[in-house]
Scaffold this motif. Structure first.
Motif, mmCIF file in Angstrom:
data_model
loop_
_atom_site.group_PDB
_atom_site.id
_atom_site.type_symbol
_atom_site.label_atom_id
_atom_site.label_comp_id
_atom_site.label_asym_id
_atom_site.label_seq_id
_atom_site.Cartn_x
_atom_site.Cartn_y
_atom_site.Cartn_z
ATOM 1 N N GLU A 199 59.380 55.949 22.508
ATOM 2 C CA GLU A 199 59.671 57.319 22.109
ATOM 3 C C GLU A 199 59.358 58.336 23.203
ATOM 4 O O GLU A 199 59.399 59.544 22.968
ATOM 5 C CB GLU A 199 58.894 57.660 20.836
ATOM 6 C CG GLU A 199 59.322 56.827 19.633
ATOM 7 C CD GLU A 199 58.540 57.151 18.377
ATOM 8 O OE1 GLU A 199 57.742 58.117 18.405
ATOM 9 O OE2 GLU A 199 58.711 56.426 17.369
ATOM 10 N N SER A 237 59.198 45.021 27.947
ATOM 11 C CA SER A 237 57.981 44.396 27.439
ATOM 12 C C SER A 237 57.856 42.960 27.937
ATOM 13 O O SER A 237 56.789 42.530 28.391
ATOM 14 C CB SER A 237 57.971 44.432 25.907
ATOM 15 O OG SER A 237 56.818 43.783 25.396
ATOM 16 N N TYR A 252 52.011 54.896 32.369
ATOM 17 C CA TYR A 252 51.577 54.306 31.105
ATOM 18 C C TYR A 252 50.116 53.861 31.219
ATOM 19 O O TYR A 252 49.772 53.036 32.071
ATOM 20 C CB TYR A 252 52.486 53.138 30.741
ATOM 21 C CG TYR A 252 53.930 53.591 30.601
ATOM 22 C CD1 TYR A 252 54.390 54.114 29.406
ATOM 23 C CD2 TYR A 252 54.808 53.532 31.684
ATOM 24 C CE1 TYR A 252 55.695 54.565 29.268
ATOM 25 C CE2 TYR A 252 56.121 53.974 31.562
ATOM 26 C CZ TYR A 252 56.558 54.493 30.357
ATOM 27 O OH TYR A 252 57.845 54.948 30.233
ATOM 28 N N PRO A 280 54.357 55.703 20.377
ATOM 29 C CA PRO A 280 55.048 54.510 20.875
ATOM 30 C C PRO A 280 55.772 54.779 22.189
ATOM 31 O O PRO A 280 56.433 55.808 22.342
ATOM 32 C CB PRO A 280 56.040 54.192 19.741
ATOM 33 C CG PRO A 280 55.424 54.805 18.519
ATOM 34 C CD PRO A 280 54.732 56.050 18.993
ATOM 35 N N TYR A 281 55.633 53.851 23.120
ATOM 36 C CA TYR A 281 56.251 54.055 24.423
ATOM 37 C C TYR A 281 57.764 54.250 24.361
ATOM 38 O O TYR A 281 58.313 55.071 25.117
ATOM 39 C CB TYR A 281 55.905 52.893 25.351
ATOM 40 C CG TYR A 281 54.481 52.918 25.865
ATOM 41 C CD1 TYR A 281 53.761 54.110 25.935
ATOM 42 C CD2 TYR A 281 53.855 51.757 26.288
ATOM 43 C CE1 TYR A 281 52.457 54.136 26.417
ATOM 44 C CE2 TYR A 281 52.554 51.772 26.775
ATOM 45 C CZ TYR A 281 51.863 52.961 26.832
ATOM 46 O OH TYR A 281 50.578 52.979 27.315
ATOM 47 N N ALA A 288 50.053 51.879 18.216
ATOM 48 C CA ALA A 288 51.216 52.561 18.791
ATOM 49 C C ALA A 288 51.066 54.075 18.763
ATOM 50 O O ALA A 288 51.463 54.771 19.710
ATOM 51 C CB ALA A 288 52.484 52.141 18.052
ATOM 52 N N LEU A 337 48.985 55.406 21.881
ATOM 53 C CA LEU A 337 49.348 55.100 23.263
ATOM 54 C C LEU A 337 49.569 56.384 24.054
ATOM 55 O O LEU A 337 50.204 57.320 23.573
ATOM 56 C CB LEU A 337 50.619 54.250 23.292
ATOM 57 C CG LEU A 337 50.497 52.842 22.702
ATOM 58 C CD1 LEU A 337 51.866 52.184 22.620
ATOM 59 C CD2 LEU A 337 49.541 51.988 23.530
ATOM 60 N N PRO A 347 50.090 48.235 24.935
ATOM 61 C CA PRO A 347 50.524 48.336 23.537
ATOM 62 C C PRO A 347 50.084 47.166 22.666
ATOM 63 O O PRO A 347 50.136 47.259 21.444
ATOM 64 C CB PRO A 347 52.056 48.397 23.644
ATOM 65 C CG PRO A 347 52.373 47.886 25.005
ATOM 66 C CD PRO A 347 51.215 48.212 25.871
#
Length: 277
Positions: A148, A229, A176, A145-146, A185, A188, A180
């Motif tokens: 994180e 987001s 990135y 997950p981004y 997740a 990613l 997402p």
């Protein structure tokens, strides 16, 4: 007047309708759209209001519903024709969408369109087209997950500090590679990076990431990272279609002009950089 993004999305929608049992993977549809895999799914979602996977499911089940009502074709054959070789999975997906089984739907004999909810999106942050320089990053990879990615930044800082490289570093960036909304997740991919010069020696576990120079659409987001987001949605759904620009085949990256270590969340400044052709 239709723009490039609209035309490509229409081409993808036509293709899905014409090839419901074919390869409708994200990569295959990106080829149909003739758009960078880094960006096309975000563009599709921005234009249509649904993910590519959602569009595939909606169209397949819509075609199945029409066939159930307007033909006598066996249900298992209809399932195969719309891309569901497993009859059980077709029945499950159909019931989730229409709340009745395919057999019951056929017996009722009514067609109902799918409705796509489009939440209102407004452009809340300024966007400019800016020529960005080539950049070389000392980076740590992150998969997951981004939000994180902080773990990768912490590890990057520890390595940079232990090797005495901080005097050679510049801006902090995150790169990135995936959308997402399209990728699980856990899968990613991203890099946490610090800008360094050409002479800085990078040894494992540090990785080199090179960002090409060129024109970028840059949205400047002010506020907590939790709002990023929504900022991406604005960049892709509002600014990009109106700009007449097309994304280049390179990933988006974020430049962090300050950090939570010394800045209140409402004052954090993050630049979202979308490479352009």
């Amino acid at each position: 007047m239709a723009n490039h993004s609209e035309n490509r999305c229409l081409r993808v929608l036509d293709y899905i309708h014409d090839h419901p049992a074919g390869d409708l993977s994200l990569d295959a549809l990106a080829d149909v759209a003739a758009m960078s895999r880094f960006h096309w799914h975000r563009v599709f979602r921005a234009i249509t209001g649904e993910t590519a996977a959602g569009a595939v499911r909606r169209i397949r089940l819509g075609l199945a519903a029409t066939a159930l009502v307007q033909t006598d074709t066996a249900i298992d054959r209809i399932a195969r024709d719309v891309g569901y070789p497993n009859l059980a999975s077709f029945r499950r997906a159909f019931k989730e969408a229409f709340l009745v089984t395919p057999a019951a739907f056929r017996q009722r004999g009514e067609l109902r369109p799918f409705l796509i909810a489009r939440p209102e999106v407004r452009l809340m942050f300024p966007v400019e087209i800016r020529n960005e320089p080539a950049r070389r990053l000392a980076a740590m990879p992150h998969r997951g997950p981004y939000p994180e990615i902080n773990r990768a930044f912490a590890k990057l800082g520890a390595v940079i500090g232990a090797r005495g490289l901080y005097p050679q570093t510049g801006a902090m960036l995150g790169v990135y590679y995936d959308d997402p909304a399209a990728i699980a997740a856990a899968d990613l991919r991203s890099h946490a990076g610090l800008e360094v010069g050409a002479d800085t020696v990078l040894e494992p576990p540090l990785e080199q990431v090179l960002l090409a120079p060129g024109r970028h659409g840059v949205l400047t987001h002010t506020g907590p990272y939790a709002g990023l987001s929504a900022a991406y949605d604005q960049l892709y759904s509002l600014w990009l279609p109106q700009s007449g620009e097309e994304p280049a085949d390179r990933p988006v990256f974020e430049i962090y002009r300050n950090t939570p270590q010394d800045t209140a969340p409402e004052d954090l400044i993050t630049e979202l950089c979308l490479p352009l052709k």
